[in-house]
Design a protein around this motif. Structure first.
Motif, PDB file in Angstrom:
ATOM      1  N   PRO A 159      -3.288   2.579   6.722  1.00  0.00           N
ATOM      2  CA  PRO A 159      -3.530   3.670   7.683  1.00  0.00           C
ATOM      3  C   PRO A 159      -4.502   4.737   7.170  1.00  0.00           C
ATOM      4  N   HIS A 214       6.199   0.728  -5.839  1.00  0.00           N
ATOM      5  CA  HIS A 214       6.459  -0.647  -6.283  1.00  0.00           C
ATOM      6  C   HIS A 214       6.471  -0.911  -7.789  1.00  0.00           C
ATOM      7  N   ILE A 290       6.015 -14.540   0.932  1.00  0.00           N
ATOM      8  CA  ILE A 290       4.838 -14.831   1.745  1.00  0.00           C
ATOM      9  C   ILE A 290       4.232 -16.154   1.258  1.00  0.00           C
TER      10      ILE A 290
HETATM   11  N1  SAH Z   1      -0.877  -0.430   3.762  1.00  0.00           N
HETATM   12  C1  SAH Z   1       0.262   0.403   3.899  1.00  0.00           C
HETATM   13  C2  SAH Z   1       1.190   0.052   5.051  1.00  0.00           C
HETATM   14  C3  SAH Z   1       1.535  -1.391   5.308  1.00  0.00           C
HETATM   15  S1  SAH Z   1       2.786  -2.234   4.441  1.00  0.00           S
HETATM   16  C4  SAH Z   1       1.016   0.451   2.601  1.00  0.00           C
HETATM   17  O1  SAH Z   1       0.649  -0.242   1.678  1.00  0.00           O
HETATM   18  O2  SAH Z   1       1.942   1.244   2.480  1.00  0.00           O
HETATM   19  C5  SAH Z   1       4.339  -1.541   4.708  1.00  0.00           C
HETATM   20  C6  SAH Z   1       5.227  -1.697   3.474  1.00  0.00           C
HETATM   21  O3  SAH Z   1       5.588  -3.079   3.210  1.00  0.00           O
HETATM   22  C7  SAH Z   1       4.529  -1.214   2.227  1.00  0.00           C
HETATM   23  O4  SAH Z   1       5.394  -0.466   1.443  1.00  0.00           O
HETATM   24  C8  SAH Z   1       4.199  -2.517   1.528  1.00  0.00           C
HETATM   25  O5  SAH Z   1       3.963  -2.331   0.173  1.00  0.00           O
HETATM   26  C9  SAH Z   1       5.416  -3.325   1.838  1.00  0.00           C
HETATM   27  N2  SAH Z   1       5.257  -4.750   1.589  1.00  0.00           N
HETATM   28  C10 SAH Z   1       4.125  -5.474   1.571  1.00  0.00           C
HETATM   29  N3  SAH Z   1       4.379  -6.760   1.295  1.00  0.00           N
HETATM   30  C11 SAH Z   1       5.704  -6.847   1.110  1.00  0.00           C
HETATM   31  C12 SAH Z   1       6.573  -7.940   0.811  1.00  0.00           C
HETATM   32  N4  SAH Z   1       6.122  -9.178   0.635  1.00  0.00           N
HETATM   33  N5  SAH Z   1       7.883  -7.665   0.723  1.00  0.00           N
HETATM   34  C13 SAH Z   1       8.354  -6.411   0.940  1.00  0.00           C
HETATM   35  N6  SAH Z   1       7.583  -5.367   1.227  1.00  0.00           N
HETATM   36  C14 SAH Z   1       6.277  -5.577   1.297  1.00  0.00           C
END
Ligand code: SAH
Length: 339
Positions: A159, A214, A290
């Motif tokens: 965003p 993270h 994923i």
């Molecule tokens: N780009 C933004 C918003 C999108 S992701 C961001 O990075 O915050 C929304 C949330 O999901 C973020 O905290 C992201 O790190 C998390 N996310 C991404 N992939 C994930 C996964 N495989 N498992 C759990 N959370 C994940």
């Protein structure tokens, strides 16, 4: 043609004045679009036929087509929208005890390259306009026949890499004459674009900021999130402290737990040290699988231990419910699709 949903109320007034109309017409149109959620100018019955014609000539209504709709076992719905230029994006509707929450995308694809996120998989196409962000909400409300009470910018995209359009979309959604969702019910999640966090603190919008943290060391975080090479943890947390001081709002830190990567007691200890004394909350996310992903979910036992350690040491932490994972609608599972 201009998308009528791209305009906040003030800008729409200017457009109407330029067309030789009275500003109050903009309010009427804004209500039709955002409150009544009509799909054509013909339905705006308190406008003259002449004005409706003029609007048709100058503006589009931007009505997304639903390409696909999947319902998860927990009731979460994932929409695949045709954004009318050959691209497709995903939007998720979740039901909580306090109402309906929508997870919107802000870009078609994502440039951030986080190793654990599916949104990174396909090339970046472009950012969404404000109107395209708002239309995700309106399209879901039309289809599901519900009223949305919370919006999270946690779909595809970063965003804050689409800053102006996202901030404008928040102002549109927040307007009392429109869908009227309180800023406190709107969350923006970022991977950590530090200069934009400072900028957001100055906007005078009371939205919730979520930070995808993270990891607790730069080495670890850089391996998961390339953005950390540009803005490291120290710089990121400094901007967060500035945001809290300026807005008086609590920040939410997202921490996706991956087995033997960032989920042991040492990580929890470092996290406590990093966040000690900050007005914040930690949202623990069991990392979602994923395609081709290298990370696997921590065990439930580990996740609970991690949470308990944080809570026992003065950091409020909760575990995010995993909604929609059976239809790939959970965090990090959304992706851009080609038509
Ligand atoms: N780009 C933004 C918003 C999108 S992701 C961001 O990075 O915050 C929304 C949330 O999901 C973020 O905290 C992201 O790190 C998390 N996310 C991404 N992939 C994930 C996964 N495989 N498992 C759990 N959370 C994940």
């Amino acid at each position: 043609m201009k998308n009528i949903k791209d305009y906040n109320l003030e800008e729409l007034k200017k457009q109407l004045v330029q067309m030789g109309e009275k500003p109050f017409r903009a309010e009427q149109i804004f209500k039709w679009v955002h409150q009544e959620n009509v799909t054509s100018f013909d339905e705006m019955t308190n406008l003259s036929l002449e004005l409706r014609d003029k609007l048709k000539q100058n503006f589009s209504m931007c009505i997304f087509n639903i390409i696909k709709k999947q319902v998860a076992s927990d009731g979460t719905i994932k929409y695949l929208f045709d954004v009318l230029d050959g691209n497709a994006i995903e939007t998720v509707l979740m039901k909580y005890h306090h109402g309906y929450s929508i997870c919107v995308s802000s870009q078609i694809g994502c440039k951030m390259g986080c190793k654990f996120c599916a949104s990174t998989g396909i090339a970046f196409a472009r950012s969404l306009t404000s109107g395209e962000i708002v239309e995700q909400l309106l399209a879901v409300e039309r289809d599901a026949r519900i009223k949305i009470s919370n919006v999270v910018f946690m779909g595809i995209g970063e965003p804050l890499d689409n800053y102006d359009n996202v901030v404008n979309a928040i102002r549109i959604i927040n307007n009392q004459k429109g869908v009227n969702i309180g800023a406190r019910h709107i969350s923006v999640s970022t991977s950590g674009l530090v200069p934009k966090i400072y900028q957001l603190a100055e906007e005078n919008i009371q939205c919730t900021l979520s930070i995808s943290l993270h990891a607790t060391t730069d080495e670890q975080r850089s391996k998961m999130m390339p953005i950390n090479n540009l803005y490291n943890i120290e710089e990121l947390l400094k901007s967060c402290k500035d945001y809290i001081a300026k807005t008086n709002r609590r920040i939410s830190f997202e921490y996706a737990l991956a087995k033997e990567n960032n989920d042991n007691l040492e990580d929890a200890k470092r996290l406590v040290k990093l966040l000690k004394g900050m007005n914040c909350h930690v949202n623990l996310i069991p990392i979602n699988k994923i395609e081709n992903g290298t990370f696997t979910k921590s065990t439930n036992e580990n996740i609970m231990k991690f949470r308990d350690y944080l809570n026992d040491h003065g950091i409020v932490a909760t575990i995010r419910r995993e909604l929609g994972s059976d239809i790939d609608a959970a965090c990090g599972q959304l992706r851009r699709k080609n038509l």
